[in-house]
Structures are given as C-alpha cells and as structure tokens.
Scaffold this motif. Sequence first.
Motif, mmCIF file in Angstrom:
data_model
loop_
_atom_site.group_PDB
_atom_site.id
_atom_site.type_symbol
_atom_site.label_atom_id
_atom_site.label_comp_id
_atom_site.label_asym_id
_atom_site.label_seq_id
_atom_site.Cartn_x
_atom_site.Cartn_y
_atom_site.Cartn_z
ATOM 1 N N ALA B 40 0.838 -1.205 0.000
ATOM 2 C CA ALA B 40 0.000 0.000 0.000
ATOM 3 C C ALA B 40 0.871 1.253 0.000
ATOM 4 O O ALA B 40 1.819 1.358 0.769
ATOM 5 N N THR B 41 0.547 2.173 -0.891
ATOM 6 C CA THR B 41 1.344 3.397 -1.024
ATOM 7 C C THR B 41 0.468 4.569 -1.435
ATOM 8 O O THR B 41 -0.584 4.370 -2.039
ATOM 9 N N MET B 42 0.942 5.758 -1.096
ATOM 10 C CA MET B 42 0.204 6.949 -1.525
ATOM 11 C C MET B 42 0.866 7.611 -2.730
ATOM 12 O O MET B 42 0.443 8.680 -3.161
ATOM 13 N N GLU B 43 1.875 6.980 -3.273
ATOM 14 C CA GLU B 43 2.583 7.541 -4.433
ATOM 15 C C GLU B 43 1.771 7.306 -5.699
ATOM 16 O O GLU B 43 1.567 6.152 -6.102
ATOM 17 N N TRP B 240 -4.145 1.489 -0.234
ATOM 18 C CA TRP B 240 -3.848 2.633 0.627
ATOM 19 C C TRP B 240 -5.110 3.488 0.834
ATOM 20 O O TRP B 240 -5.466 3.838 1.948
ATOM 21 N N LEU B 241 -5.780 3.787 -0.285
ATOM 22 C CA LEU B 241 -6.968 4.645 -0.202
ATOM 23 C C LEU B 241 -8.117 3.939 0.522
ATOM 24 O O LEU B 241 -8.854 4.560 1.286
ATOM 25 N N GLY B 243 -7.799 1.840 2.798
ATOM 26 C CA GLY B 243 -7.445 1.779 4.215
ATOM 27 C C GLY B 243 -7.918 3.002 4.964
ATOM 28 O O GLY B 243 -8.142 2.952 6.173
ATOM 29 N N HIS B 244 -8.074 4.112 4.261
ATOM 30 C CA HIS B 244 -8.592 5.330 4.883
ATOM 31 C C HIS B 244 -10.101 5.337 4.732
ATOM 32 O O HIS B 244 -10.622 5.740 3.692
ATOM 33 N N GLU B 245 -10.761 4.892 5.790
ATOM 34 C CA GLU B 245 -12.206 4.695 5.681
ATOM 35 C C GLU B 245 -12.933 5.996 5.416
ATOM 36 O O GLU B 245 -14.003 5.999 4.813
ATOM 37 N N GLN B 246 -12.359 7.093 5.848
ATOM 38 C CA GLN B 246 -13.001 8.387 5.634
ATOM 39 C C GLN B 246 -13.103 8.700 4.133
ATOM 40 O O GLN B 246 -14.010 9.403 3.707
ATOM 41 N N PHE B 247 -12.181 8.164 3.373
ATOM 42 C CA PHE B 247 -12.141 8.413 1.931
ATOM 43 C C PHE B 247 -13.426 7.955 1.251
ATOM 44 O O PHE B 247 -13.885 8.544 0.283
ATOM 45 N N ILE B 257 -9.738 19.680 -1.807
ATOM 46 C CA ILE B 257 -8.767 19.398 -0.739
ATOM 47 C C ILE B 257 -7.884 18.204 -1.111
ATOM 48 O O ILE B 257 -6.669 18.243 -0.942
ATOM 49 N N TRP B 258 -8.523 17.175 -1.663
ATOM 50 C CA TRP B 258 -7.778 15.936 -1.921
ATOM 51 C C TRP B 258 -7.162 15.897 -3.308
ATOM 52 O O TRP B 258 -6.464 14.938 -3.656
ATOM 53 N N ASP B 259 -7.502 16.897 -4.104
ATOM 54 C CA ASP B 259 -6.881 17.027 -5.419
ATOM 55 C C ASP B 259 -7.010 15.730 -6.228
ATOM 56 O O ASP B 259 -8.073 15.112 -6.224
ATOM 57 N N TYR B 261 -5.985 12.837 -5.652
ATOM 58 C CA TYR B 261 -6.224 11.612 -4.891
ATOM 59 C C TYR B 261 -7.692 11.195 -4.994
ATOM 60 O O TYR B 261 -8.005 10.010 -5.023
#
Lengths: 192, 622
Positions: B40-43, B240-241, B243-247, B257-259, B261
């Motif tokens: 998992a990566t945010m790149e 990765w995304l 994993g962020h449940e808020q997403f 804000i998240w551009d 992403y």
Amino acid sequence: METGFILGAGGLFCLLVTVMIGWALAAYNRLVRRRNQVQASWAQIDVQLKRRYDLVPNLVETVKGYAAHERGTLEAVLAARSGAIAATAAPGVPARAGAEHALTQTLGRLLALAEAYPDLKANQNFAVLQGELARTEDKIAYARQFYNSAVQTYNTTTQSVPSNLIAGLGGFRPMDYFEALDGERATVQVRS
Amino acid sequence: MDPRLLLDLAVSAVALAAWFAAYGLVRVLTRPASPTPAPATMELGTEPPAVVSLLVSRWSVTEDAAESTLLDLAARGFVELRQPDDDPMRTTLHLPPTPPDDSGLRPYERRVLDRVRGLAVDGMVPLTALTFRDRAQAKTWNRRLRAQVVADARAAGLSRRRFGPTVTSLLTAAAVVVAVAIGIVVWHYSIWHQAEENLAIEAGTATFAALTAIAGLSPGERDTPLGRQVAARWLGVRDWLRGHEQFDELPPASVAIWDRYLSYGAAVGATRLTSTVLDLGMGDRRLLWSSYGGTWHRVRVRYPRFSARYGQTLPKLLLRAAISIAVGGFLLKVFGAAFDLVPTSADQAERAFAFVADGIVVVGLVLLVSGGHTLVRGVTDLVTERTVTGEVLWLEVWRTTGQGEDRPARPWLHYLAVDDGTGDRTTAWGLPSRWAGDCQDGDLVTIRVRPWTRRVVAFSVVGHGRSRRLVEPIGTDQTSNPVVERGGRAGSPQAGRRAAGLFTVDEVGQALGLPVRPAERLDLPGPLTAVQFRAAGDGRPVLAVATLSGVAAQWVWRLNSRGQELPGIGDEAYASGERAVLRVRDSIVLVRVLGDARDRTARLPWLLAQGTARLPAARDGG
C-alpha cells in the motif's frame, strides 16, 4: 417445566455471551486495523520528511556557492534540519511537528534568497533542487492529510460508545494530529 | 437410428465441440491477469485515472472511467465543483473564467469536458444534470469513451487486444476445418438420403460464417507485462486509499482538498459516496433537471400508464363514450325492469336471476355514467385546450402498434415531458409520434394540448437546446472520415472539397433519419460550390449543401440570415423552414432539405454544428 425454563434461560444467556464476545472481538480488531492505518500513514509522512532532510544539504551547498555571505540563513537551515532529525527520536507528534515547522520556515527564507541572486536563480542545479523540494512539500502536505484523516477515524472509534469500552480495556489511547502550522498551510495546493 | 445418420451427427458434433473447446481454451488462456497488489502506497503514477480504472478492473472499462476523468478535470482546474450545503447531490459544476490550456487533453478527457461545457448555462451545470436522456446517445457516448480509453492504454503499452491476430487466424483456420467437415457431412447425408438438393456448400458456408463471427466478437482487453506491473502499483494505491475509511465518505467537492487523490480514488473504486453522486449514464426520467427560465431547477415528472383516456384522440374518446352509453342504456333497458334489490320470490332460480339482473343493471349504470363522464370531459377538454411553451425534458416511446409476423411494432404515441416554468411537478403529455423526430431534450417547444387527455394536438419547435450540440451520430464510428469527393466538372477540386467535405454520409443520414448516398457535386456557375445527397432507397435528392465566400457570400447571407437563431454554431447560424445557414468569418454554408425529407428539419442545427468544425479546414483547402 422448571427445567425447561432454566435450560431456555441458560441457552439465551450463552447466546448473549457469544454475541457479546463476537462483538468485542470485532471491535478490538477494528481498533487494531485503524491504529495500524494511523501508523502506516505516519510512516508515509516520515518517508517524505526524510526525503526533505536529504535535499537540504545539497540545497545549502548550492546556495553557498552564490551567496556565501548569507551565512546566518544557511546556518539556521542546517540547525533546523538537525533539530528536526533530533525530534524524530522525541516522543509525541507535536514535538515533531514543531521541529518540522521550524525547518519549513528557514527553508522558505533560504529560497527567498534566490530572488536577490539572479545567478543563483538561473542555476540549473538550484532549479532542480527547488522543484524537488516543492514536490516533496506537496507530498508532505498530502501525507499529513492522510495521517490526520486516519487519526480522526481512529479517535472517533476510541471515543464512541460502546467501542470506547474495548478501547479502554485494550489500551487504545487517542492520538495526536499532525497540525499544519500557518507557514506550512500555504504550501498545500488547496483551491477554495 | 440409421448408423449413417449417427455417423453424420457424431462427426458434426465432434467437429463443433472441438472448435468450441479450442475457443474456450483460448478464452481461458487469454483471460486478463489479476496482479498481486504492491505494498500500500500513496505515491501516484503518471497514468490518467481512466486508464487506471481499466487496469484495476482487470482490463475492462467501467463507469468509473468517465467519473474519475471528470474529477481529474476538476483537480486540474478545468472545472470547479461546489457543494452549497450538506447534500452532495446538490453539487454544481462551474466553468472557470480563465481555464488552463486544454490543448494537451486526451480525447476522452476532452469528451467529458465538452459535455460539461455543452450543458453549462452561464458557466454552471448541476452535477447530476450530466446524465443522458436518450438511451442510444448514452450508449454511443460511453462506448466511444471506452474505445478512447482503451486506445490510450494500448498506446502506452498497458493493454492489448485479448485475441491477437495469431489467435484470430488460428480460430478462423479451425473454423475452415469445421466448415469443411460439416459440408462433407451434409454432402454425405444428401447422398445416402437421396435428397433432391445437396446443401453441402451452404451448410459449410453458414458454419464458417457463424464460427468466424463468434471468433471475431471482441472479447475485450488483456494485460501486458508492463500493464501488470503498473496495475500492481495502482492496486497498492487502491489498498492505501481503501485503508482510509473516511475516503469512502468524501463528497465530489472534496476534490478541492484531496486534489487528484480523489479522482484516482474514484478510478480504483475507493470513493463510494463520490461515485454514487457522479453519474454519466442514463438519468432518472422521473426527476429531471431543467434550465428553462435561465436557472437550473429540478422537475418531478409523472408518466401516466394505466388510464385509458391518456393520449387519446377526441374521436376515439367520443366513440368509446358513445359505445359505453349505448351498452349501458341497452343493459338498463333490458334488465332494468328486473331490478330488485330485495327479491322476495320463494323460487331459488328466480332469486338467482334477480341477483344477476341487479349486477347487470349496476354494470349498465356504471357504463352509462362512465360514458357520460367521458363524453362531458372529452367535450370540455376540447374547449379547454391551451398552449404551453417550455423546455423538453424527456421524450420516449409510450405506445406502439401491435407487432405482426411481417409487421414490426411502430410507435404511435410518445411521452413528452415539458417544463413550462409554472411548477416543480408535471405530467408527461402524449405526443403523436409523427412529431417526435422534430425535437429532442433541451429544445424549446410550443404545444397545443388538451389537459384532460394530456394529448398534444399542435406542435412546433421554437428553439433548439444546447444538448443538440452534444448529439453524436449513432452507429458506426466511420463518421470521423469525411466523405470523399466524387467526380464532377464544376469548380476547382479544392472548391468542390469545401462542400463535399463538410458532412459525412453518416451525419447526413443521422440528421435526416434515412440512409443517403455519397455526395454528388452540382454544376453551378460562379463562386458557388454545392453538393447534393440522394436517398439511398429511391435515389431522390434529399439535401443540398452550398458553400460560398467573399462578397457574394455577404449578399447570400443577407438574404438567408433569418428565422430561428442558432446560438453557439459558427459565428452565426439561422434555421428557417427547410433551410439553415451558417457563417464562419467570410464563408457561409447553406443547407436545404429537399423532396421527401422536407419535414425532417429538426436536426439541421446539429448537422451545421458538425460542419462548423470542418469549415476552416475545408476553406483552407479551397
């Protein structure tokens, strides 16, 4: 009759206990998963911050070649970098955030020097480093967003009823946000 | 069973089974890979979200491609998303006054942006108004977008045709073998069965055609080595995304804000709420957006289905009323005397008859009252006719004639939902199908209606909507190849190209709703160059196209620039009756519908819009 009632009540109690245990396990696992997500998000910030530490010496060396007499600014940048690296060993996110903020501030002053030195501004190496630093700052900003998002989700779970009971028993404590300070907020490309 | 027949059947079955087994094996062997996700990566990578959507969906293009492209355009500043309150469904799209340079946009990005720009009123369009109102248009638009995304992925080496030329050739060769086998079997059967006709060749040919058709059907895309590598990386981003449940709960406007992403989140299916709000498919016909009056608002539309009066003509209604009254009167006359609510007769049969008679009398009464009611309301409907002007929100076939063996079902009544600006609820009108081809959603129409039956009795289009500019020819994708000029004597070859190259055969066919032959140049004096299109069926002329430039064009323009103004097409454009005229700088294009196609003028503005894009090139050529 009485035996049947006792058996029924006992069965119901067992079922209730089983459901409770199942829920507790699920809640615990959810907390673990969210805590891991926070740690993974922190690791991403860490990667980007370390990339910034690596860029700073090169940038200082390049600037020194054109503006050696700006020693005060150059030393401040190196000191801030050392402070930020030292803060990696310190406990707590706020201390780390403060040190990073100081580094961001001094880097801002360093880059502002280029405006006064056209030769420096025209230097290819400086331009590359500046671009790389800007990209890293962007990534730090997004990594911080992800981290804060993960912390928010985790904290909400640890503080909500009834999962706060499991959090209390399991030692899940609320975590600190990586606060964006004024100077850093400006680097995030947010359009309002 | 005759052993010879058994042999024939066995050979046929084995041959066909072997081919289908080979086909199935090929499908299994060429199925798209499921790469193992990278950590998992945010790149993010450099691939556009639509291509990412293809890669993470096992090389199939989903609706996420268009939606993520729209978000990506927002992230890059081509459009802006604003959410006025807590409801993400109320998000609006705004065109910035100074957009970035769009020359580098990919074809599917431009497609999405063009849709937004085409629908925007004063630079704004509600996000949920991007849906389509024509099923065929939605299908065509999305199919072409998919094709463009696949082309981009192939160009980047990330995807390839699932059945390559080698596989297709092998399957075709195998089909030849099977076809020959079937042919021999039929030949053998005809010999021993002493059949009058030997259909071996026909059977072999049909088998070959069927099998090659199956082999030629596009089974989609598959992975490449580079594609698998890139897909694995993007699957890491997806993890990765996710994993962020808020997403999952982010609204579309959070792109600020998240551009990018958020756009990549939509591409990999990590943004449930955003994907729910975004829709570039078919819209809900019961809740439609209207821009009538200059501001966007939603209108709830009811579509009557069951009542017999809706959409009926007055004669039919009166006939039904008369029959109802006559039958009711007859029943009352015959059984009225026997009406007895409390039969006192001791005889069982007499009592039963009395009950039946009571029932029939009740039915007669109902028929009489219903017929009278229909008669009165029908006549009242006639005198309460009114005229409505508004924007067409929805047009759809309502009723069709019965389908016979040699007679296809034909629509005779359409639903026509019109927003006249008087409220946020309306009921669709019944539009006779002969007028349905003259308008489309977004057009401004004036209709004469009967309110009780909801029937339209007079119809005229008073203005064309913005969505006409977005209409794409339905069918083949050959429309991108302008018609090749044919031989002729008048004018120079370059001059001839001006008129001939403006519209493709497909476009003209689409505009007139009938197939046409390629353009023929007309012999005309002076600077005028013209071509005409003939109907493919009877060969009669159906459309003339003339182009002109210079001083003569100014005079022709003065004579023809009247009628309905068509904003947004060229520098200026007008439509009037059978003709429409367009001006781009000092050149004009005059189109005129001829002969049997004279009543098919509704899509002339769309046709002009197609030519606008080619006019500068055509003029340069001249």
